[in-house]
Design an enzyme around this catalytic site. Structure first.
Site, PDB file in Angstrom:
ATOM      1  N   ASP A 117     -17.391  23.097 -14.963  1.00 52.35           N
ATOM      2  CA  ASP A 117     -18.310  21.866 -14.700  1.00 52.35           C
ATOM      3  C   ASP A 117     -18.061  21.571 -13.269  1.00 52.35           C
ATOM      4  O   ASP A 117     -16.922  21.476 -12.680  1.00 52.35           O
ATOM      5  CB  ASP A 117     -17.503  20.777 -15.554  1.00 52.35           C
ATOM      6  CG  ASP A 117     -18.278  19.370 -15.650  1.00 52.35           C
ATOM      7  OD1 ASP A 117     -19.428  19.674 -15.688  1.00 52.35           O
ATOM      8  OD2 ASP A 117     -17.604  18.438 -15.603  1.00 52.35           O
ATOM      9  N   HIS A 124     -23.158  10.059  -7.541  1.00 51.05           N
ATOM     10  CA  HIS A 124     -21.874   9.907  -8.284  1.00 51.05           C
ATOM     11  C   HIS A 124     -20.577  10.265  -7.376  1.00 51.05           C
ATOM     12  O   HIS A 124     -19.798   9.349  -7.736  1.00 51.05           O
ATOM     13  CB  HIS A 124     -22.068  11.011  -9.486  1.00 51.05           C
ATOM     14  CG  HIS A 124     -20.903  10.840 -10.283  1.00 51.05           C
ATOM     15  ND1 HIS A 124     -20.229   9.931 -11.402  1.00 51.05           N
ATOM     16  CD2 HIS A 124     -19.757  11.980 -10.602  1.00 51.05           C
ATOM     17  CE1 HIS A 124     -19.259  10.197 -11.766  1.00 51.05           C
ATOM     18  NE2 HIS A 124     -18.804  11.397 -11.442  1.00 51.05           N
ATOM     19  N   ARG A 133     -11.611   5.062  -3.090  1.00 53.66           N
ATOM     20  CA  ARG A 133     -11.060   4.992  -1.805  1.00 53.66           C
ATOM     21  C   ARG A 133     -12.094   3.863  -0.896  1.00 53.66           C
ATOM     22  O   ARG A 133     -12.729   4.634   0.003  1.00 53.66           O
ATOM     23  CB  ARG A 133     -11.410   6.468  -1.061  1.00 53.66           C
ATOM     24  CG  ARG A 133     -10.602   7.565  -1.941  1.00 53.66           C
ATOM     25  CD  ARG A 133     -10.457   8.767  -1.556  1.00 53.66           C
ATOM     26  NE  ARG A 133     -12.165   9.265  -1.150  1.00 53.66           N
ATOM     27  CZ  ARG A 133     -12.656   9.935  -2.176  1.00 53.66           C
ATOM     28  NH1 ARG A 133     -11.974  10.096  -3.373  1.00 53.66           N
ATOM     29  NH2 ARG A 133     -13.776  10.437  -2.126  1.00 53.66           N
ATOM     30  N   GLU A 189     -20.082  11.427 -19.461  1.00 56.67           N
ATOM     31  CA  GLU A 189     -20.615  12.055 -18.590  1.00 56.67           C
ATOM     32  C   GLU A 189     -21.964  12.556 -18.763  1.00 56.67           C
ATOM     33  O   GLU A 189     -21.948  13.688 -19.339  1.00 56.67           O
ATOM     34  CB  GLU A 189     -19.780  13.016 -17.451  1.00 56.67           C
ATOM     35  CG  GLU A 189     -18.430  12.277 -16.990  1.00 56.67           C
ATOM     36  CD  GLU A 189     -17.719  13.314 -15.865  1.00 56.67           C
ATOM     37  OE1 GLU A 189     -18.004  14.613 -15.957  1.00 56.67           O
ATOM     38  OE2 GLU A 189     -17.063  12.788 -15.096  1.00 56.67           O
ATOM     39  N   GLU A 191     -24.974  15.238 -18.368  1.00 56.92           N
ATOM     40  CA  GLU A 191     -24.886  16.504 -17.764  1.00 56.92           C
ATOM     41  C   GLU A 191     -26.081  17.350 -17.940  1.00 56.92           C
ATOM     42  O   GLU A 191     -26.225  17.066 -19.186  1.00 56.92           O
ATOM     43  CB  GLU A 191     -23.531  17.024 -17.499  1.00 56.92           C
ATOM     44  CG  GLU A 191     -22.395  16.168 -17.176  1.00 56.92           C
ATOM     45  CD  GLU A 191     -21.001  16.906 -16.853  1.00 56.92           C
ATOM     46  OE1 GLU A 191     -21.090  18.191 -16.619  1.00 56.92           O
ATOM     47  OE2 GLU A 191     -20.214  16.397 -16.824  1.00 56.92           O
ATOM     48  N   ASP A 223     -19.793  15.694 -21.174  1.00 53.22           N
ATOM     49  CA  ASP A 223     -18.488  15.952 -20.603  1.00 53.22           C
ATOM     50  C   ASP A 223     -17.549  14.639 -20.802  1.00 53.22           C
ATOM     51  O   ASP A 223     -17.504  14.002 -19.731  1.00 53.22           O
ATOM     52  CB  ASP A 223     -18.284  16.610 -19.394  1.00 53.22           C
ATOM     53  CG  ASP A 223     -17.052  16.924 -19.063  1.00 53.22           C
ATOM     54  OD1 ASP A 223     -16.426  17.704 -19.784  1.00 53.22           O
ATOM     55  OD2 ASP A 223     -16.618  16.818 -17.815  1.00 53.22           O
ATOM     56  N   ARG A 227     -10.359   8.833 -18.526  1.00 56.21           N
ATOM     57  CA  ARG A 227     -10.284   8.261 -17.188  1.00 56.21           C
ATOM     58  C   ARG A 227      -8.917   8.142 -16.796  1.00 56.21           C
ATOM     59  O   ARG A 227      -8.263   8.268 -15.616  1.00 56.21           O
ATOM     60  CB  ARG A 227     -11.184   7.270 -16.685  1.00 56.21           C
ATOM     61  CG  ARG A 227     -12.614   7.498 -16.966  1.00 56.21           C
ATOM     62  CD  ARG A 227     -13.182   8.724 -15.967  1.00 56.21           C
ATOM     63  NE  ARG A 227     -14.666   8.696 -16.108  1.00 56.21           N
ATOM     64  CZ  ARG A 227     -15.289   9.734 -15.379  1.00 56.21           C
ATOM     65  NH1 ARG A 227     -14.639  10.716 -14.881  1.00 56.21           N
ATOM     66  NH2 ARG A 227     -16.506   9.725 -15.528  1.00 56.21           N
ATOM     67  N   GLN A 230      -6.706  11.149 -16.772  1.00 57.67           N
ATOM     68  CA  GLN A 230      -7.330  12.200 -15.838  1.00 57.67           C
ATOM     69  C   GLN A 230      -6.646  11.691 -14.294  1.00 57.67           C
ATOM     70  O   GLN A 230      -6.305  12.229 -13.703  1.00 57.67           O
ATOM     71  CB  GLN A 230      -8.743  12.306 -15.800  1.00 57.67           C
ATOM     72  CG  GLN A 230      -9.448  12.858 -14.488  1.00 57.67           C
ATOM     73  CD  GLN A 230     -10.831  12.767 -14.446  1.00 57.67           C
ATOM     74  OE1 GLN A 230     -11.630  12.023 -15.055  1.00 57.67           O
ATOM     75  NE2 GLN A 230     -11.536  13.272 -13.458  1.00 57.67           N
ATOM     76  N   TYR A 234      -4.415  14.392 -12.423  1.00 53.05           N
ATOM     77  CA  TYR A 234      -5.220  15.139 -11.560  1.00 53.05           C
ATOM     78  C   TYR A 234      -4.817  15.753 -10.241  1.00 53.05           C
ATOM     79  O   TYR A 234      -5.093  16.806  -9.597  1.00 53.05           O
ATOM     80  CB  TYR A 234      -6.826  14.729 -11.399  1.00 53.05           C
ATOM     81  CG  TYR A 234      -6.778  13.731 -10.040  1.00 53.05           C
ATOM     82  CD1 TYR A 234      -7.361  14.236  -8.935  1.00 53.05           C
ATOM     83  CD2 TYR A 234      -6.409  12.682 -10.317  1.00 53.05           C
ATOM     84  CE1 TYR A 234      -7.357  13.425  -7.812  1.00 53.05           C
ATOM     85  CE2 TYR A 234      -6.594  11.476  -9.186  1.00 53.05           C
ATOM     86  CZ  TYR A 234      -7.037  12.025  -8.205  1.00 53.05           C
ATOM     87  OH  TYR A 234      -7.212  11.295  -6.805  1.00 53.05           O
ATOM     88  N   LYS A 243      -9.968  15.995 -19.694  1.00 56.90           N
ATOM     89  CA  LYS A 243     -11.317  16.545 -19.965  1.00 56.90           C
ATOM     90  C   LYS A 243     -11.294  17.464 -20.977  1.00 56.90           C
ATOM     91  O   LYS A 243     -12.358  17.746 -21.789  1.00 56.90           O
ATOM     92  CB  LYS A 243     -11.974  17.218 -18.640  1.00 56.90           C
ATOM     93  CG  LYS A 243     -12.072  16.461 -17.536  1.00 56.90           C
ATOM     94  CD  LYS A 243     -13.498  15.650 -17.499  1.00 56.90           C
ATOM     95  CE  LYS A 243     -13.463  15.191 -16.181  1.00 56.90           C
ATOM     96  NZ  LYS A 243     -14.933  14.470 -15.954  1.00 56.90           N
ATOM     97  N   THR A 247     -16.245  18.781 -25.240  1.00 62.28           N
ATOM     98  CA  THR A 247     -17.461  18.540 -24.392  1.00 62.28           C
ATOM     99  C   THR A 247     -18.381  18.776 -25.406  1.00 62.28           C
ATOM    100  O   THR A 247     -18.449  19.855 -26.148  1.00 62.28           O
ATOM    101  CB  THR A 247     -17.477  19.732 -23.253  1.00 62.28           C
ATOM    102  OG1 THR A 247     -16.427  19.566 -22.185  1.00 62.28           O
ATOM    103  CG2 THR A 247     -18.821  19.629 -22.614  1.00 62.28           C
ATOM    104  N   THR A 336     -21.711  14.831 -13.499  1.00 64.49           N
ATOM    105  CA  THR A 336     -22.503  13.450 -13.788  1.00 64.49           C
ATOM    106  C   THR A 336     -23.877  13.470 -13.187  1.00 64.49           C
ATOM    107  O   THR A 336     -23.816  13.831 -11.963  1.00 64.49           O
ATOM    108  CB  THR A 336     -21.462  12.426 -13.576  1.00 64.49           C
ATOM    109  OG1 THR A 336     -20.402  12.587 -14.405  1.00 64.49           O
ATOM    110  CG2 THR A 336     -22.080  11.103 -14.088  1.00 64.49           C
ATOM    111  N   GLU A 350     -19.197   4.424 -13.413  1.00 61.07           N
ATOM    112  CA  GLU A 350     -19.767   3.747 -12.308  1.00 61.07           C
ATOM    113  C   GLU A 350     -20.753   2.435 -13.048  1.00 61.07           C
ATOM    114  O   GLU A 350     -20.782   1.720 -12.185  1.00 61.07           O
ATOM    115  CB  GLU A 350     -20.823   5.148 -12.198  1.00 61.07           C
ATOM    116  CG  GLU A 350     -20.417   6.058 -11.135  1.00 61.07           C
ATOM    117  CD  GLU A 350     -21.572   7.172 -11.057  1.00 61.07           C
ATOM    118  OE1 GLU A 350     -22.250   7.108  -9.943  1.00 61.07           O
ATOM    119  OE2 GLU A 350     -21.768   7.883 -12.164  1.00 61.07           O
TER     120      GLU A 350
END
Length: 403
Positions: A117, A124, A133, A189, A191, A223, A227, A230, A234, A243, A247, A336, A350
């Protein structure tokens, strides 16, 4: 442009220009079928009856043998099916092998090998950068130099329509406590998946110019992403349990050849690329595909694929540049798909800006992330020859409570 002798619905997205494939349960076995309008032609039965030389690749009832057969067989099959459905000389022999799409039980269309993926949408990636951030550059320093991706779990790729139990795992609460339990930030997501046909040799790179020799077609992908799981897991190795639980892939696989009129230039590059990723002049692999996302039947977003920064040709080149090989049935997905506008975002994280701005549905319900019982359906269309639109099918899934 050919016309079918079959009486097709006005404005169908599945005219003779499209012809996507699927695997369907017929009696006690799987059959390979191709869609035309509201019907499907049973290729497993029709091919030997009409004496097609490629009949053996349809006999197993899914795409596995066809994927491995290569571009010449892909093209011959498509020519034959087009002829069968457009030339009235075949009508009598073909009609007996047509079945209504609504009555089909669709199966996973091929045996998924490796699953990769990607993270190919600049919109995105930049949005997530701004969310997580806010005081730094939105994109990480490597993002415009290479297509970022991760290896997923192929055994949990499921066909459209299968329910998705809410995953469980470890997460950190807003107070900093580490707890275990069902995800409370379950996301989608939107895709596009690319289905590999002919494999490659270990140690050799698949060149950008050779993508059509290896990629058979495309399928819609959701997908699903936990969150909160994750976010806690991660660092430092990336996505894992957040994840790998599921899927979803669409049951219909549209041949890459059907997207010839959808090919467009990708967004302008503002960072020099390494030679192995360079776009081939005059052979663009951006794709003008319009997606639609529905939550419990209500449209919540319309992401445009044409804005994706990295192309499938570049993704495949990057998968293999270190010497890794691909094989028939490998699946790689775009990551995404998100556009510039708010109503073009392809993930709830988002759309709601990480839960800050809930979505309000027509019946007054609000959503930040998915709740049990929610059903998500993703569909897409693309331009075809002569101004028609062609359909890529649908990928659908309903959230069940954690087990």
């Amino acid at each position: 442009m050919s016309q079918s002798w079959l009486d097709l619905p006005q404005g169908t997205l599945y005219g003779i220009e499209a012809l996507p494939y699927a695997s369907a349960q017929v009696g006690d076995k799987a059959h390979l079928v191709v869609r035309i309008g509201d019907h499907a032609l049973d290729l497993t039965a029709a091919a030997p009856a009409l004496g097609a030389g490629w009949a053996p690749v349809a006999e197993p009832g899914n795409l596995d043998d066809l994927l491995a057969a290569g571009p010449d067989v892909w093209a011959q099959l498509r020519r034959d099916v087009t002829s069968w459905l457009s030339d009235t000389v075949y009508e009598g022999r073909v009609r007996e092998h047509l079945v209504a799409v609504d009555g089909l039980e669709l199966l996973l269309p091929f045996t998924v090998g490796d699953y990769v993926d990607f993270y190919a949408s600049e919109n995105h990636a930049a949005n997530l950068g701004r969310i997580f951030r806010p005081d730094a550059e939105p994109l990480t320093p490597n993002w415009k130099h290479l297509p970022i991706g991760y290896h997923g779990r192929s055994q949990t790729v499921v066909v459209s329509g299968e329910d998705i139990p809410r995953p469980r795992g470890q997460r950190r609460t807003p107070d900093g406590e580490v707890v275990f339990g069902p995800s409370v930030r379950l996301d989608i997501e939107v895709e596009l998946g690319f289905v590999v046909g002919v494999g490659s040799t270990r140690g050799e790179t698949v060149e950008v110019a050779d993508v059509e020799q290896h990629v058979f077609g495309v399928a819609l992908v959701n997908d699903w992403s936990a969150r909160d799981i994750q976010a806690f897991e991660y660092v430092p190795l990336g996505p894992f349990l957040g994840k790998s639980f599921a899927t979803s892939i669409g049951a219909w696989v549209l041949p890459l050849a059907a997207l010839a009129d959808a090919r467009v230039e990708p967004p302008a590059r503002d960072v020099p690329l390494q030679d192995y990723l360079a776009d081939v002049p005059g052979e663009p692999w951006g794709l003008d595909i319009d997606f639609e996302v529905r939550l419990d039947g209500e449209v919540i977003s319309r992401p445009p694929y044409a804005q994706m920064y990295w192309t499938p040709a570049q993704m495949l080149a990057h998968i293999t540049v270190n010497g890794a090989s691909v094989r028939p049935g490998d699946l790689f997905a775009s990551g995404t798909i998100s556009g510039v506008d708010v109503d073009q975002r392809g993930a709830l994280i988002e759309m709601t800006w990480n839960g800050r701005d809930p979505i309000t549905l027509a019946d007054g319900r609000t959503r930040t992330f998915l709740e049990d019982g929610d059903e998500v359906a993703i569909s897409a269309t693309a331009p075809g020859p002569g101004g028609v639109r062609i359909g890529l099918g649908e990928v659908r899934g309903r959230i069940l409570p954690a087990r």
